[in-house]
Enzyme design. Structure first.
Site, PDB file in Angstrom:
ATOM      1  N   THR A 410       1.243  -0.634   0.264  1.00  0.00           N
ATOM      2  CA  THR A 410      -0.262   0.161   0.529  1.00  0.00           C
ATOM      3  C   THR A 410       0.742   1.538   0.160  1.00  0.00           C
ATOM      4  O   THR A 410       2.044   1.453   0.715  1.00  0.00           O
ATOM      5  CB  THR A 410      -0.648  -0.197   0.982  1.00  0.00           C
ATOM      6  OG1 THR A 410      -1.843  -1.127   1.316  1.00  0.00           O
ATOM      7  CG2 THR A 410      -1.980   0.802   1.478  1.00  0.00           C
ATOM      8  N   ASP A 452      -9.663  -9.121   1.690  1.00  0.00           N
ATOM      9  CA  ASP A 452      -9.438  -7.667   2.784  1.00  0.00           C
ATOM     10  C   ASP A 452     -11.234  -8.191   3.385  1.00  0.00           C
ATOM     11  O   ASP A 452     -11.406  -8.265   4.112  1.00  0.00           O
ATOM     12  CB  ASP A 452      -9.740  -6.624   2.544  1.00  0.00           C
ATOM     13  CG  ASP A 452      -8.170  -6.329   2.772  1.00  0.00           C
ATOM     14  OD1 ASP A 452      -6.909  -7.501   2.486  1.00  0.00           O
ATOM     15  OD2 ASP A 452      -7.840  -4.736   2.727  1.00  0.00           O
TER      16      ASP A 452
HETATM   17  O1  DON Z   1      -7.154  -2.084   3.361  1.00  0.00           O
HETATM   18  C1  DON Z   1      -6.351  -3.050   3.506  1.00  0.00           C
HETATM   19  O2  DON Z   1      -6.234  -2.801   4.969  1.00  0.00           O
HETATM   20  C2  DON Z   1      -5.039  -3.429   3.019  1.00  0.00           C
HETATM   21  N1  DON Z   1      -5.859  -4.224   1.874  1.00  0.00           N
HETATM   22  C3  DON Z   1      -3.925  -2.863   3.083  1.00  0.00           C
HETATM   23  C4  DON Z   1      -2.933  -3.812   2.276  1.00  0.00           C
HETATM   24  C5  DON Z   1      -1.516  -3.477   3.039  1.00  0.00           C
HETATM   25  O3  DON Z   1      -1.362  -2.264   3.223  1.00  0.00           O
HETATM   26  C6  DON Z   1      -0.199  -3.776   2.016  1.00  0.00           C
HETATM   27  N2  DON Z   1       0.908  -3.052   2.178  1.00  0.00           N
HETATM   28  N3  DON Z   1       1.744  -3.099   2.850  1.00  0.00           N
END
Ligand code: DON
Length: 603
Positions: A410, A452
């Site tokens: 992310t 998720d």
């Molecule tokens: O929205 C979320 O919480 C996850 N999809 C975030 C994923 C994430 O941070 C992966 N990265 N480091």
């Protein structure tokens, strides 16, 4: 520089074993001047250089976190060319939202691991014109044909089926329409140019591309190899130029026709065609029906500071405020930041907040979220349930949830302009490079955000898979997120803009940043370098970035004695590109986290 000079910070940096003696001396004689952190920051280079992680090769030196100071505007992101796009927009008279839109579009080119137009996220905005802080929510949705039994736990988490309906462009459009000053085309053209002319890769992107191109998991995705592979078959290295001609065409359409080109124009046609090749679920109607939303942020207070975080479908705001409320019940400053007492209380507040996350949180348009979670009264009850001498068992805490038997990436960026307007934006494709599905002819990656959701009703296990009802799949529903772009304000003005990637660790990374800066009076650079801590209810274990460091051996031993299972491996946590405004001078301090890569720049 601190928010205000409040005195000495009772905190020690993460230092390597062979520097312990020097460190002890430094620590005992240090005061709050910034000269200390320059010296200690230098040592930090050595520490970080020996810590291997999945996105940064261990054999090359890491830059130390470094403060950039400016008066008129600041942008901090994971990618140098994207930061430069943001600063150029601010210099042309754009505000923080204009810059954020430009940075987000540029990151879709220069940081393909997570920067995106095929994913979604959350943008927190603190305007400077008297309007209240707001969250522009652009989380992906489940396609209309998805339902609670669409996936089984054994299903692949890559490929067409796990793609949620992307929200990024509708979100950026909504932010721009609500707050922007410059034209949309002015904000989109720099990204188009980066895609067409190419940009020089940094180590983080080169390493990450090499890793992904070689991985077994990516092998079936031919369009991924075409878009990101080298024709001469050698590895990417820093300084190589990556050009993305298909993405440039897509961005040219977006610059000209706006988000509509993506949701019901030619790009929508390309997405639907791509879905058909891989039994994906997204239809033309799903794209046409997607809406980004303006939502009230979650607001809390912590020792006189106002905390603004994203509301559901992110769990970030609620969990962060809940944990801060619990911590406020204890005289934390009586102990060292890295004492066993402080860490124990932080872990116990994390455990309880993540249990409530599993129990209650999901898309508030589909499930009722109990309002008490962020009240001070509830925090008092939770605080009273914490035993100062003993770790609580995660399983015993949650007898109501039957028990059966996350990687990067992310990205987060922060922006502030001369008017005091602040933007804190986190967005994602979920995993690094998302589903690995590149839309053929359009050159961009699609997310794998359907992962998720809770995939199997009733299946909650000790590994951390959750099967509680609030976050089960339903058509059009948004999956629960941990993204926590956060703005901390005092007297109505933003003082700290922060956030991070890292899946479920995100909220705890932000908690550490907020506690470090607001309560332990660290400079932004110190707060960034300070080792981070994570507990997420299940698995019932503590992750602490400095578990292996000799200077923390005593603290780790004490935590274990209290009954905490401290994971012996100390992986790096998060990538929290942040800005702090010094309220006494009005100066902006930007610090790029060095755990992945990044750049702070201002003017
Ligand atoms: O929205 C979320 O919480 C996850 N999809 C975030 C994923 C994430 O941070 C992966 N990265 N480091």
């Amino acid at each position: 520089m601190r928010i205000e000079k409040l005195g000495k910070a009772p905190f020690r940096h993460n230092l390597p074993t062979d520097h312990v003696a020097a460190t002890e001396r430094d620590a005992s004689s240090r005061n709050s001047s910034s000269i200390d952190c320059v010296a200690l920051g230098g040592m930090l280079v050595l520490v970080l250089a020996v810590v291997a992680n999945d996105v940064r090769a261990a054999d090359r030196p890491l830059e130390r976190p470094e403060t950039v100071t400016a008066k008129h505007g600041m942008v901090v992101s994971v990618s140098s060319p994207a930061t430069e796009v943001g600063v150029a927009i601010l210099k042309r008279g754009g505000n923080s939202v204009d810059a954020a839109v430009g940075v987000a579009l540029a990151l879709a080119v220069t940081y393909p691991q997570a920067g995106n137009i095929g994913g979604g996220g959350f943008m927190m905005v603190h305007p400077s014109d008297g309007r209240p802080p707001m969250c522009v929510e652009y989380r992906e949705t489940a396609p209309a044909s998805a339902h609670r039994d669409t996936f089984s736990l054994k299903d692949n988490r890559l490929g067409h089926k796990v793609v949620g309906v992307p929200g990024t462009l509708r979100g950026l459009e909504l932010a721009h329409k609500t707050y922007g000053k410059l034209t949309w085309a002015e904000l989109a053209v720099p990204a188009e140019k980066l895609a067409r002319d190419g940009f020089a890769l940094d180590h983080a992107v080169a390493d990450s591309l090499n890793e992904s191109l070689k991985s077994e998991a990516t092998r079936p995705f031919k369009a991924f190899h075409l878009a990101f592979g080298r024709t001469d078959q050698r590895d990417w290295k820093a300084g190589d130029v990556l050009k993305q001609p298909d993405l440039a065409k897509t961005l040219a359409l977006i610059a000209k026709h706006g988000a509509d080109a993506f949701y019901h124009g030619p790009i929508a046609g390309q997405i639907v065609a791509e879905m058909r090749t891989g039994r994906g679920l997204i239809t033309a109607d799903d794209l046409r029906n997607y809406r980004a939303k303006l939502r009230q942020p979650i607001r809390g207070t912590f020792h006189g500071f106002d905390i603004y975080g994203p509301p559901p479908p992110s769990s970030g705001g609620i969990c962060l405020v809940q944990m801060l409320n619990v911590l406020e019940q204890f005289p934390l400053k009586k102990h060292d930041r890295y004492s066993a007492q402080t860490l124990h209380l932080m872990v116990e507040s994390m455990r309880r907040a993540y249990l409530d996350r599993a129990r209650h949180l999901g898309d508030a348009d589909f499930v009722k979220i109990p309002p008490h979670l962020i009240t001070k009264d509830y925090a008092k009850k939770l605080a009273a349930s914490i035993d100062a001498e003993r770790a609580t068992s995660s399983e015993e805490l949650a007898t109501d949830i039957p028990l059966a038997e996350e990687p990067p990436s992310t990205t987060h960026f922060s922006v502030m302009d001369s008017s005091g307007m602040a933007v804190s934006n986190t967005y994602t494709l979920e995993q690094s490079f998302g589903s690995r599905v590149v839309v053929r002819g359009a050159g961009f990656l699609l997310n794998n955000e359907m992962g998720d959701f809770n995939w199997k009703a009733g299946h909650t296990d000790r590994r951390g898979r959750i099967g509680t009802p609030a976050n089960l799949i339903a058509p059009g529903k948004r999956m629960l997120s941990s993204q926590t772009p956060t703005i901390v304000a005092r007297d109505g003005k933003p003082v700290l803009v922060t956030g991070s990637p890292g899946g479920r660790t995100i909220i705890n990374t932000v908690l550490c940043m907020v506690v470090n800066v607001t309560l332990f009076d660290m400079t932004l650079e110190e707060a960034m370098a300070a080792p981070r801590l994570h507990h997420q209810w299940l698995p019932d274990e503590v992750r602490f970035e400095s578990t292996g460091d000799a200077i923390y051996a005593d603290v780790v031993a004490k935590l274990r004695k209290l009954g905490h299972k401290v994971n012996p491996k100390s992986a790096q946590q998060g990538d929290a590109h942040s800005i702090l405004r010094d309220s006494s001078t009005g100066e902006l301090h930007g610090v790029a986290d060095t755990r992945r890569s990044g750049k702070a720049a201002g003017f």
